[in-house]
Scaffold this active site. Structure first.
Site, mmCIF file in Angstrom:
data_model
loop_
_atom_site.group_PDB
_atom_site.id
_atom_site.type_symbol
_atom_site.label_atom_id
_atom_site.label_comp_id
_atom_site.label_asym_id
_atom_site.label_seq_id
_atom_site.Cartn_x
_atom_site.Cartn_y
_atom_site.Cartn_z
ATOM 1 N N CYS A 1 0.774 -1.394 -0.011
ATOM 2 C CA CYS A 1 -0.003 -0.076 0.122
ATOM 3 C C CYS A 1 0.913 1.333 0.051
ATOM 4 C CB CYS A 1 -1.100 -0.070 1.263
ATOM 5 S SG CYS A 1 -2.481 1.070 1.013
ATOM 6 N N HIS B 1 -3.669 -4.862 0.848
ATOM 7 C CA HIS B 1 -3.288 -5.326 1.948
ATOM 8 C C HIS B 1 -3.333 -6.831 2.037
ATOM 9 C CE1 HIS B 1 -2.451 -1.311 4.236
ATOM 10 N NE2 HIS B 1 -3.236 -1.001 3.382
ATOM 11 N N GLU C 1 -2.300 -8.569 4.340
ATOM 12 C CA GLU C 1 -2.239 -9.116 5.767
ATOM 13 C C GLU C 1 -3.693 -8.890 6.269
ATOM 14 O OE1 GLU C 1 -1.406 -4.545 6.010
ATOM 15 O OE2 GLU C 1 -1.235 -6.447 4.527
#
Length: 249
Positions: free
Chosen positions: A115, A222, A224
């Protein structure tokens, strides 16, 4: 054990804050720690220290993740704010992270830039950013919503055969989450576009061509945060496994 350095986000002194109000804080979002903390992997939050001391720490790290967070400051890529008082970014964090990226690139250490990290990577190589996608690219789809946050998602397309498309070749219509209002405007030197947003061509993945394929990658989504949407988005573990395989080489 493999040691992966994660660049820090910052809170600056704020006397209205109840805890550590007069102090600066360095932090990482917990989903990132969970994403990196796999068997045999030690995540290390990279401290904000003087160059000589910091370099000794960086020398001990095997790979680097540049995490998301605050905007880049327009002056970091040679621009002025397009709207007075808005999207001013974090020039201090920019300098901290650009120094770490410079170290990692020159030492040929693997990088996964996520990002803001991908945007930083683009600026490091001489590129520029949309300060606000919705303002500067009116045909863009929704890329960020403060309430929906990591539930926002869209389709991407891969540009030819590349290291990312190989990871997800079994996905005919890949989907990623979207938690950003800035993005790559002018691509940096020696960078290659790997993926774009299907509906508006916003750049979603890039690679540094001066390193072996897959060694220095940036993604706008993202990984994660993928558990929020589970099977809706492409699996995050493949991207991390690619990064760790590069670290082991």
């Amino acid at each position: 054990m493999i040691k992966i350095g994660i660049t820090a986000c910052f809170f600056y002194p704020d006397v209205s804050r109840t805890v550590f109000g007069p102090k600066s804080l360095s932090y990482v979002e917990n989903d990132m720690f969970r994403y990196v903390s796999q068997k045999g992997i030690l995540p290390v939050l990279i401290p904000d220290l003087e160059k000589d001391t910091l370099t000794e720490i960086l020398d001990e790290l095997d790979g680097f993740i540049f995490q998301g967070g605050s905007d880049l400051a327009p002056e970091t890529y040679g621009e002025k704010p397009i709207v007075a008082g808005k999207w001013l970014g974090d020039a201090y964090r920019d300098r901290y992270e650009l120094a770490i990226m410079d170290y990692a690139i020159k030492k040929d250490k693997p990088i996964l830039a996520i990002c803001r990290g991908m945007q930083l990577m683009n600026v490091y190589f001489g590129g520029s950013l949309f300060q606000d996608i919705a303002t500067q690219k009116r045909d863009a789809v929704l890329h960020r919503d403060a309430i929906k946050y990591d539930s926002v998602h869209h389709r991407i397309i891969f540009l030819g055969k590349n290291v990312i498309s190989d990871l997800y070749k079994d996905f005919a219509d890949p989907i990623v989450n979207s938690v950003h209002h800035q993005g790559v405007k002018v691509l940096g030197n020696t960078l290659k576009i790997l993926a774009t947003s299907k509906d508006d061509d916003i750049i979603e993945a890039i690679e540094y061509t001066g390193a072996p394929s897959g060694r220095v990658l940036g993604v706008q989504w993202h990984p994660e945060f993928s558990d929020t949407l589970k099977e809706t988005v492409i699996p995050a573990d493949r991207l991390f496994s690619l990064f760790i395989n590069q670290v082991k080489m």
